[in-house]
Structures are given as structure tokens and as C-alpha cells.
Design an enzyme around this catalytic site. Structure first.
Site, PDB file in Angstrom:
ATOM      1  N   HIS A 206       0.802  -1.224   0.000  1.00  0.00           N
ATOM      2  CA  HIS A 206       0.000   0.000   0.000  1.00  0.00           C
ATOM      3  C   HIS A 206       0.837   1.279   0.000  1.00  0.00           C
ATOM      4  O   HIS A 206       0.308   2.364  -0.055  1.00  0.00           O
ATOM      5  CB  HIS A 206      -0.912   0.018   1.239  1.00  0.00           C
ATOM      6  CG  HIS A 206      -0.156   0.205   2.525  1.00  0.00           C
ATOM      7  ND1 HIS A 206       0.520  -0.825   3.146  1.00  0.00           N
ATOM      8  CD2 HIS A 206       0.065   1.305   3.289  1.00  0.00           C
ATOM      9  CE1 HIS A 206       1.104  -0.367   4.245  1.00  0.00           C
ATOM     10  NE2 HIS A 206       0.851   0.923   4.356  1.00  0.00           N
TER      11      HIS A 206
HETATM   12  C1  UD1 Z   1      -1.172   5.067   7.118  1.00  0.00           C
HETATM   13  C2  UD1 Z   1       0.242   5.401   7.588  1.00  0.00           C
HETATM   14  C3  UD1 Z   1       1.194   4.307   7.156  1.00  0.00           C
HETATM   15  C4  UD1 Z   1       0.711   2.920   7.589  1.00  0.00           C
HETATM   16  C5  UD1 Z   1      -0.715   2.726   7.102  1.00  0.00           C
HETATM   17  C6  UD1 Z   1      -1.268   1.403   7.565  1.00  0.00           C
HETATM   18  C7  UD1 Z   1       0.734   7.824   7.632  1.00  0.00           C
HETATM   19  C8  UD1 Z   1       1.498   8.897   6.971  1.00  0.00           C
HETATM   20  N1  UD1 Z   1       0.723   6.650   6.985  1.00  0.00           N
HETATM   21  O1  UD1 Z   1      -1.140   5.065   5.696  1.00  0.00           O
HETATM   22  O2  UD1 Z   1       2.454   4.527   7.752  1.00  0.00           O
HETATM   23  O3  UD1 Z   1       1.556   1.936   7.049  1.00  0.00           O
HETATM   24  O4  UD1 Z   1      -1.526   3.785   7.620  1.00  0.00           O
HETATM   25  O5  UD1 Z   1      -2.549   1.178   7.056  1.00  0.00           O
HETATM   26  O6  UD1 Z   1       0.206   8.022   8.691  1.00  0.00           O
HETATM   27  N2  UD1 Z   1      -8.855   4.885   3.985  1.00  0.00           N
HETATM   28  C9  UD1 Z   1     -10.033   4.206   4.056  1.00  0.00           C
HETATM   29  N3  UD1 Z   1     -10.454   3.785   5.287  1.00  0.00           N
HETATM   30  C10 UD1 Z   1      -9.778   4.029   6.428  1.00  0.00           C
HETATM   31  C11 UD1 Z   1      -8.581   4.746   6.338  1.00  0.00           C
HETATM   32  C12 UD1 Z   1      -8.115   5.168   5.124  1.00  0.00           C
HETATM   33  O7  UD1 Z   1     -10.688   3.954   3.059  1.00  0.00           O
HETATM   34  O8  UD1 Z   1     -10.230   3.623   7.505  1.00  0.00           O
HETATM   35  C13 UD1 Z   1      -8.358   5.316   2.664  1.00  0.00           C
HETATM   36  C14 UD1 Z   1      -8.665   6.761   2.365  1.00  0.00           C
HETATM   37  O9  UD1 Z   1      -8.976   6.860   1.024  1.00  0.00           O
HETATM   38  C15 UD1 Z   1      -7.368   7.476   2.628  1.00  0.00           C
HETATM   39  C16 UD1 Z   1      -6.336   6.402   2.260  1.00  0.00           C
HETATM   40  O10 UD1 Z   1      -6.942   5.165   2.626  1.00  0.00           O
HETATM   41  O11 UD1 Z   1      -7.224   8.634   1.890  1.00  0.00           O
HETATM   42  C17 UD1 Z   1      -5.028   6.561   2.986  1.00  0.00           C
HETATM   43  O12 UD1 Z   1      -5.229   6.603   4.405  1.00  0.00           O
HETATM   44  P1  UD1 Z   1      -4.172   7.368   5.366  1.00  0.00           P
HETATM   45  O13 UD1 Z   1      -4.532   7.158   6.781  1.00  0.00           O
HETATM   46  O14 UD1 Z   1      -4.027   8.768   4.898  1.00  0.00           O
HETATM   47  O15 UD1 Z   1      -2.812   6.680   5.056  1.00  0.00           O
HETATM   48  P2  UD1 Z   1      -2.455   5.143   4.839  1.00  0.00           P
HETATM   49  O16 UD1 Z   1      -2.054   4.972   3.424  1.00  0.00           O
HETATM   50  O17 UD1 Z   1      -3.513   4.254   5.396  1.00  0.00           O
END
Ligand code: UD1
Length: 375
Positions: free
Chosen positions: A205
Site C-alpha cells: 500500500h
Molecule cells: C497510514 C500510515 C502508514 C501505515 C498505514 C497502515 C501515515 C502517513 N501513513 O497510511 O504509515 O503503514 O496507515 O494502514 O500516517 N482509507 C479508508 N479507510 C480508512 C482509512 C483510510 O478507506 O479507515 C483510505 C482513504 O482513502 C485514505 C487512504 O486510505 O485517503 C489513505 O489513508 P491514510 O490514513 O491517509 O494513510 P495510509 O495509506 O492508510
């Protein structure tokens, strides 16, 4: 002593679970659990609370997804009010996500003693948001709880005093050891018609793998090649699914022979898949650690790791997004030429106990008096 413990994103939940459990033996410590809401889907958050028996957070800031700056700012605004209301003696943050960064800054601006668990590890790759989060958090934290020797070396090189650094082991491994039996009882891999040691597990991811269409397409092509030898199961992170769809790769990928794409997996299902697979391909830091303890070959889809012990002693090798290297490592596994991992010091299931013992020593108010230099 009141201690606020912060979680926000999926990998934080496995780290906080054993700690919340260990606090229970110390009535003199009053833990407060704050969830920032960085992750909010049931399968990215609540499911882990249920499976790992973590009590409902005392506060949920409900910030949700946004750009790094907006998410960090939203967490800071909301967490400041929580600190003002609860007046904690200590704020404890874990890992390297945006919630870690945001809450450590707020704590220090309010002159609250800040503990960082998983401090000191460095990938030295400043294009990773997590590396920025680690560097900033460690530059202001008062106390560093670390998982491996490289973290001690890095913190000392950065000028931190030795007495603030505590080698405590790995909370993620505490959780793994406490949940192995439950995971073994699941039928997860069998439910996908897979056989023990006859499938590969993939998770991916990170921006370095899924944000560039050319890189992602090349990786998908390599997985198709690997799947002609061995089936691959891939529980897809929402961020990766979004990009696979956006770059028009989802349709082709999801119809490939021997490739199973599923939604994000809960903790016990994922552990069941890890325990029974032949090998792992991942860009997750947590899975590099877990696979090392499970002694499963782990091809890490990153060019650098902040967890070098998983490469030096554990079962991980670094392939980055170089598909030739990836296929080379897969061949080594196929031909039985893969390295044999060693035990990793203090990854023994007792990290939470060590951390709480250290915190208990801080009950003396002088122990957590903030040094003028760091306030
Ligand atoms: C975050 C962490 C990363 C970790 C990962 C584990 C940061 C900078 N990154 O990345 O280090 O490895 O979590 O999962 O903090 N989304 C959903 N549902 C959710 C959460 C997110 O659909 O419950 C989608 C959204 O479209 C969002 C995208 O995932 O924009 C990214 O989520 P985000 O929390 O920004 O970062 P991760 O890529 O999950």
C-alpha cells in the site's frame, strides 16, 4: 499518574493492545486511550479493537482522511483540547503515522512529558512520510522506548542522552504471541481453497509502490508471473485499491489466474494467512517484523528498511520495486536457497511489561520533570 496513549492508524492498534493490558496490574497508573480517527473503517479500526480486546477509546477525535497537512493539523487542533481537559502527566505515542507526529507536537507545546515507543528507527528515505514523522517526533520526545539496536545507535548519533533510551523489545510481537493460538484455529486460508505452504501472501500500500502507474503495472505483471508457480492472496488496502482502479489495473489484476484479491483482513485472519503461507511479499513494516518471528521468508517491497534487524537477523530481504530482484528471490525460495533467520533480541512477548515497569519508575515526579532544553 495520568498517561494518555495515542492510536490512530491500523498498525498502532497491535502496539497499544498489550500495553493497555499491562497497565491493569498497576492501579497507580491511570491510562487514557485516545483514538485520533485517522483510520475509521470497521476493517481498518474497530475490528482490531474487538479482536485484540482493547477497550473502547476514552476519546475519539474522528478526524478521518485528508492530505498529510490537513490530517495532521486536524489531529493537533482536537488533541490540544483533550490535553487541556485531561491534564495528563505523560503522553505516549507509538509508531510513525501522522497521529504520532501530531500528538507529540501538541504534548511538547503544552510542556507534557512525551514518550515515543518505536523510537529511533530510520530508513534514511525522506520521501517516506513515516520517516519525517519519526524524525520530528524523536527530535522533541523526552523518552525513547526502542525495539532494536539500530534505534539506539541512531538516537545516540542524533545527540540523545543514553539514559533516555530504553531497549524494551517489540509490542507487535507481544500481540503476535498472545494471539497465535486463536489465529491457528481460524479456517482463513482453507476458506480460500488454499493449502498449507502452497500459497504466497502479498500486502502492498506504500506510495512508492502504488502511486506511480508504471511501477504498479510492472509489479502486477511480476505477481502474474509468480502466480503461474504459486497462488497469491492479496488483502488489498483501501489506498492500493483506489489506485489500482484509478490506473485501470484492477479489472485485469482481479481476473488473473491464481490471484485472490480480498478486502483488508482482520488481525487473526491475517496472522492465519502469515502462519500458513510459503512466503510473504510486503511493504509493511509490521509484517517484516512478524514474518521474522514466524520464520517465514519475507520479500520486502521497499529499497530501504528502518527495521534492519529483520534483514540482518530476521527473514526479510529487500527487493524495492525492482521486479527482477523480486523474481530472483522467489526463485531462491522455490529452489530452497533462502536464508535461515535467527532469533531477534528481546522480541519475546514481554515488551509491554518492560515498558510499564519503566513508566512506573517515572511515578517520582522528578523523573518526568521536563528538562529546560527539551521544553
Ligand atoms: C497510514 C500510515 C502508514 C501505515 C498505514 C497502515 C501515515 C502517513 N501513513 O497510511 O504509515 O503503514 O496507515 O494502514 O500516517 N482509507 C479508508 N479507510 C480508512 C482509512 C483510510 O478507506 O479507515 C483510505 C482513504 O482513502 C485514505 C487512504 O486510505 O485517503 C489513505 O489513508 P491514510 O490514513 O491517509 O494513510 P495510509 O495509506 O492508510
Amino acid at each position: 499518574m495520568k498517561i494518555i496513549n495515542v492510536v490512530g492508524a491500523r498498525p498502532n492498534f497491535m502496539k497499544i493492545a498489550p500495553l493497555m493490558e499491562a497497565y491493569k496490574a498497576y492501579p497507580e497508573i491511570a491510562p487514557v486511550l485516545v483514538h485520533t480517527g485517522q483510520h475509521y473503517d470497521d476493517k481498518m479500526s474497530d475490528m482490531f479493537f474487538r479482536e485484540l480486546g482493547i477497550a473502547k477509546p476514552d476519546v475519539n477525535l474522528g478526524v478521518g482522511s485528508a492530505s498529510h497537512a490537513v490530517q495532521t493539523a486536524d489531529i493537533m487542533k482536537a488533541f490540544e483540547q483533550v490535553c487541556i481537559r485531561y491534564k495528563p502527566d505523560i503522553v505516549l505515542v507509538v509508531g510513525d503515522v501522522n497521529s504520532t507526529l501530531a500528538c507529540s507536537i501538541v504534548a511538547k507545546q503544552l510542556h507534557i512529558y512525551a514518550i515515543h515507543y518505536e523510537a529511533g528507527i530510520r530508513s534514511f528515505d525522506h520521501t517516506m512520510p513515516e520517516e519525517i514523522n519519526r524524525l520530528v517526533t524523536d527530535s522533541i520526545a523526552d523518552c525513547f522506548m526502542v525495539t532494536e539496536q539500530s534505534a539506539i545507535d541512531n538516537l545516540k548519533k542524533e545527540g540523545h542522552e543514553e539514559e533516555k533510551i530504553h531497549f524494551v523489545g517489540n509490542l507487535m510481537i507481544d500481540t503476535l504471541m498472545a494471539n497465535k493460538d486463536k489465529a491457528a484455529q481460524r479456517q482463513t486460508y482453507k476458506g480460500y481453497n488454499l493449502h498449507k505452504d502452497e500459497y504466497a501472501l502479498l500486502t502492498m500500500h506504500r506510495p512508492s509502490n502504488v502511486d506511480n502507474p508504471a511501477i504498479l503495472e510492472k509489479l502486477v505483471g511480476a505477481f502474474e508471473q509468480i502466480a503461474s508457480w504459486m497462488p497469491i492472496i492479496y488483502p488489498v488496502h483501501p489506498r492500493a485499491e483506489k489506485n489500482l482502479r484509478h490506473f485501470n489495473l484492477w479489472h485485469h489484476f482481479s481476473r488473473m489466474k491464481n490471484i485472490i484479491l480480498t478486502g483488508p483482513s482482520g488481525y487473526h485472519d491475517m496472522l492465519n494467512l502469515q502462519m500458513n503461507c510459503r512466503f510473504i511479499m510486503t511493504d509493511s513494516g509490521g509484517m517484516q517484523e512478524e514474518s521474522s518471528v514466524l520464520k517465514k521468508p519475507c520479500i520486502t517491497l521497499r529499497s530501504a528498511t528502518e527495521r534492519p534487524v529483520t534483514v540482518n537477523k530476521g527473514s526479510s530481504v529487500l527487493a524495492g520495486n525492482d521486479t527482477d530482484k523480486l523474481l530472483e528471490y522467489v526463485d531462491m525460495i522455490k529452489n530452497g536457497n533462502y536464508k535461515t533467520p535467527e532469533e531477534i533480541p528481546l522480541w519475546d512477548g514481554k515488551a509491554a511489561q518492560r515498558i510499564v515497569e519503566k513508566i512506573r519508575l517515572m511515578l517520582n515526579p522528578n523523573a518526568i520533570r521536563i528538562h529546560p532544553k527539551s521544553s
